[in-house]
Design a protein around this motif. Structure first.
Motif, PDB file in Angstrom:
ATOM      1  N   VAL A   1       0.403 -75.543 -19.347  1.00  0.00           N
ATOM      2  CA  VAL A   1       0.217 -75.197 -20.799  1.00  0.00           C
ATOM      3  C   VAL A   1       1.728 -74.544 -20.848  1.00  0.00           C
ATOM      4  O   VAL A   1       2.181 -73.568 -20.338  1.00  0.00           O
ATOM      5  N   LEU A   2       2.480 -74.893 -22.092  1.00  0.00           N
ATOM      6  CA  LEU A   2       3.791 -74.138 -22.274  1.00  0.00           C
ATOM      7  C   LEU A   2       3.371 -73.488 -23.695  1.00  0.00           C
ATOM      8  O   LEU A   2       3.178 -73.893 -24.644  1.00  0.00           O
ATOM      9  N   LEU A   3       3.782 -72.243 -23.636  1.00  0.00           N
ATOM     10  CA  LEU A   3       3.594 -71.296 -24.764  1.00  0.00           C
ATOM     11  C   LEU A   3       4.952 -70.829 -25.080  1.00  0.00           C
ATOM     12  O   LEU A   3       5.720 -69.802 -24.601  1.00  0.00           O
ATOM     13  N   ASP A   4       5.753 -71.797 -26.162  1.00  0.00           N
ATOM     14  CA  ASP A   4       7.102 -71.614 -26.264  1.00  0.00           C
ATOM     15  C   ASP A   4       7.311 -70.526 -27.372  1.00  0.00           C
ATOM     16  O   ASP A   4       6.881 -70.510 -28.178  1.00  0.00           O
ATOM     17  N   GLU A   5       8.234 -69.685 -26.962  1.00  0.00           N
ATOM     18  CA  GLU A   5       8.649 -68.449 -27.890  1.00  0.00           C
ATOM     19  C   GLU A   5       7.352 -67.529 -28.276  1.00  0.00           C
ATOM     20  O   GLU A   5       7.369 -66.685 -29.201  1.00  0.00           O
ATOM     21  N   LEU A   6       6.478 -67.388 -27.435  1.00  0.00           N
ATOM     22  CA  LEU A   6       5.361 -66.309 -27.333  1.00  0.00           C
ATOM     23  C   LEU A   6       5.754 -65.109 -27.252  1.00  0.00           C
ATOM     24  O   LEU A   6       5.277 -64.331 -27.994  1.00  0.00           O
ATOM     25  N   THR A   7       6.926 -64.714 -26.606  1.00  0.00           N
ATOM     26  CA  THR A   7       7.238 -63.248 -26.441  1.00  0.00           C
ATOM     27  C   THR A   7       7.617 -62.480 -27.677  1.00  0.00           C
ATOM     28  O   THR A   7       7.173 -61.317 -27.636  1.00  0.00           O
ATOM     29  N   TYR A   8       7.822 -63.041 -28.567  1.00  0.00           N
ATOM     30  CA  TYR A   8       8.300 -62.598 -29.858  1.00  0.00           C
ATOM     31  C   TYR A   8       6.876 -61.914 -30.739  1.00  0.00           C
ATOM     32  O   TYR A   8       7.020 -61.103 -31.158  1.00  0.00           O
ATOM     33  N   MET A   9       5.890 -62.859 -30.456  1.00  0.00           N
ATOM     34  CA  MET A   9       4.660 -62.426 -30.933  1.00  0.00           C
ATOM     35  C   MET A   9       4.291 -61.218 -30.550  1.00  0.00           C
ATOM     36  O   MET A   9       3.491 -60.550 -31.147  1.00  0.00           O
ATOM     37  N   LEU A  10       4.703 -60.988 -29.326  1.00  0.00           N
ATOM     38  CA  LEU A  10       4.003 -59.599 -28.726  1.00  0.00           C
ATOM     39  C   LEU A  10       4.976 -58.463 -29.027  1.00  0.00           C
ATOM     40  O   LEU A  10       4.599 -57.398 -29.312  1.00  0.00           O
ATOM     41  N   THR A  11       6.347 -58.731 -28.792  1.00  0.00           N
ATOM     42  CA  THR A  11       7.175 -57.760 -29.106  1.00  0.00           C
ATOM     43  C   THR A  11       7.146 -57.261 -30.670  1.00  0.00           C
ATOM     44  O   THR A  11       7.254 -55.955 -30.760  1.00  0.00           O
ATOM     45  N   TYR A  12       6.924 -58.155 -31.540  1.00  0.00           N
ATOM     46  CA  TYR A  12       6.844 -57.617 -32.741  1.00  0.00           C
ATOM     47  C   TYR A  12       5.373 -57.256 -33.680  1.00  0.00           C
ATOM     48  O   TYR A  12       5.163 -57.196 -34.580  1.00  0.00           O
ATOM     49  N   GLY A  13       4.355 -57.647 -32.383  1.00  0.00           N
ATOM     50  CA  GLY A  13       3.052 -57.076 -32.673  1.00  0.00           C
ATOM     51  C   GLY A  13       2.459 -58.006 -33.710  1.00  0.00           C
ATOM     52  O   GLY A  13       1.356 -57.581 -34.338  1.00  0.00           O
ATOM     53  N   TYR A  14       2.716 -59.094 -33.534  1.00  0.00           N
ATOM     54  CA  TYR A  14       1.985 -60.014 -34.502  1.00  0.00           C
ATOM     55  C   TYR A  14       0.722 -60.795 -33.652  1.00  0.00           C
ATOM     56  O   TYR A  14      -0.324 -61.008 -34.130  1.00  0.00           O
ATOM     57  N   LEU A  15       0.578 -60.383 -32.226  1.00  0.00           N
ATOM     58  CA  LEU A  15      -0.507 -60.821 -31.634  1.00  0.00           C
ATOM     59  C   LEU A  15      -0.830 -59.522 -30.831  1.00  0.00           C
ATOM     60  O   LEU A  15       0.156 -58.831 -30.694  1.00  0.00           O
TER      61      LEU A  15
ATOM     62  N   GLY B   1      10.874 -67.172 -24.250  1.00  0.00           N
ATOM     63  CA  GLY B   1      11.202 -66.324 -25.142  1.00  0.00           C
ATOM     64  C   GLY B   1      12.021 -64.944 -24.707  1.00  0.00           C
ATOM     65  O   GLY B   1      11.826 -64.667 -23.833  1.00  0.00           O
ATOM     66  N   ARG B   2      12.971 -64.649 -25.512  1.00  0.00           N
ATOM     67  CA  ARG B   2      13.725 -63.458 -25.420  1.00  0.00           C
ATOM     68  C   ARG B   2      12.850 -62.196 -25.169  1.00  0.00           C
ATOM     69  O   ARG B   2      11.847 -62.227 -25.534  1.00  0.00           O
ATOM     70  N   ASN B   3      13.288 -61.156 -24.591  1.00  0.00           N
ATOM     71  CA  ASN B   3      12.704 -59.555 -24.494  1.00  0.00           C
ATOM     72  C   ASN B   3      11.197 -59.821 -23.909  1.00  0.00           C
ATOM     73  O   ASN B   3      10.390 -59.113 -24.710  1.00  0.00           O
ATOM     74  N   ALA B   4      10.760 -60.613 -22.906  1.00  0.00           N
ATOM     75  CA  ALA B   4       9.672 -60.499 -22.522  1.00  0.00           C
ATOM     76  C   ALA B   4       8.999 -59.115 -21.991  1.00  0.00           C
ATOM     77  O   ALA B   4       9.779 -58.255 -21.666  1.00  0.00           O
ATOM     78  N   SER B   5       8.054 -58.707 -22.450  1.00  0.00           N
ATOM     79  CA  SER B   5       7.421 -57.421 -22.265  1.00  0.00           C
ATOM     80  C   SER B   5       7.190 -57.064 -20.710  1.00  0.00           C
ATOM     81  O   SER B   5       6.820 -58.054 -20.010  1.00  0.00           O
ATOM     82  N   PRO B   6       7.218 -55.829 -20.431  1.00  0.00           N
ATOM     83  CA  PRO B   6       6.925 -55.314 -18.932  1.00  0.00           C
ATOM     84  C   PRO B   6       5.620 -55.947 -18.287  1.00  0.00           C
ATOM     85  O   PRO B   6       5.549 -56.285 -17.225  1.00  0.00           O
ATOM     86  N   GLU B   7       4.761 -55.712 -19.135  1.00  0.00           N
ATOM     87  CA  GLU B   7       3.200 -56.270 -18.762  1.00  0.00           C
ATOM     88  C   GLU B   7       3.186 -57.686 -18.384  1.00  0.00           C
ATOM     89  O   GLU B   7       2.566 -57.942 -17.509  1.00  0.00           O
TER      90      GLU B   7
END
Ligand code: ATP
Ligand code: MG
Length: 168
Positions: free
Chosen positions: A96-110, A132-138
């Motif tokens: 499974v590829l979740l492309d650009e998922l990191t932004y959804m977490l960084t900006y709190g959309y998910l 995606g850029r800026n992947a969260s530490p978790e």
């Protein structure tokens, strides 16, 4: 495996789609979810959208980034996440590829914890690639493989516009 491809350099999505190409070459069933719909119709979408081994889902247009209608953006993100959840609970999908998922977490959309829990509970044999850029530490903590692509130099900064086949 959970792989995260992050950093400011170019080559995250293209590398991930390279892995989808490899997997398809081996006859594996793949799922792709793109959390950001770009301006240009990208070659990987044209290549894989009707492929019998690939289930391809792109976030509907309407995601603004301008936070003029944050509720609408969250709704779009959640609808796209639903598509990801069906793949992440489907035993028959190998990669499974979740492309650009990191932004959804960084900006709190998910909801970050919900995403991490779903990733943790996926079928044991299923590989997941997150870009995606800026992947969260978790997310980095949960991942088995993390590559950070560094922006050493980019043609864009020399005023060269996006190139078909290279950038999209
Ligand atoms: P690619 O799709 O080439 O693998 P990417 O997924 O690493 O790129 P994104 O952050 O998703 O990069 O950016 C998407 C678009 O922006 C692509 O067209 C890419 O070529 C371009 N891009 C990526 N990094 C940079 C950069 N450092 N400077 C300018 N443009 C960039
Ligand atoms: Mg990308």
């Amino acid at each position: 495996l959970l792989l995260v491809l992050t950093g400011n350099g170019t080559g995250k999505s293209s590398s991930a789609f390279g892995m989808i190409g490899r997997s398809v070459g081996h006859g594996l069933h793949c799922g792709v979810v793109q959390f950001i719909k770009g301006t240009w119709e990208c070659g990987e979408h044209l290549l894989f959208k009707d492929h019998p081994l690939v289930s391809f889902h792109v976030m509907a247009t309407g995601f603004t980034w301008e936070t003029q209608d944050r509720d609408k953006d969250i709704a779009a993100a959640e609808k796209t996440w639903d598509a990801a959840c069906s793949l992440l609970t489907d035993d028959s999908i190998s990669v499974v590829l979740l492309d650009e998922l990191t932004y959804m977490l960084t900006y709190g959309y998910l909801d970050k914890q919900q995403v991490l829990d779903t990733l943790s509970r996926r079928p044991a044999h299923q590989h997941v690639i997150v870009t995606g850029r800026n992947a969260s530490p978790e997310l980095l903590e949960l991942a088995d493989t993390v590559s950070e692509i560094k922006d050493t130099k980019h043609a864009f900064n020399a005023g060269i516009k996006v190139q078909k086949g290279i950038d999209y």
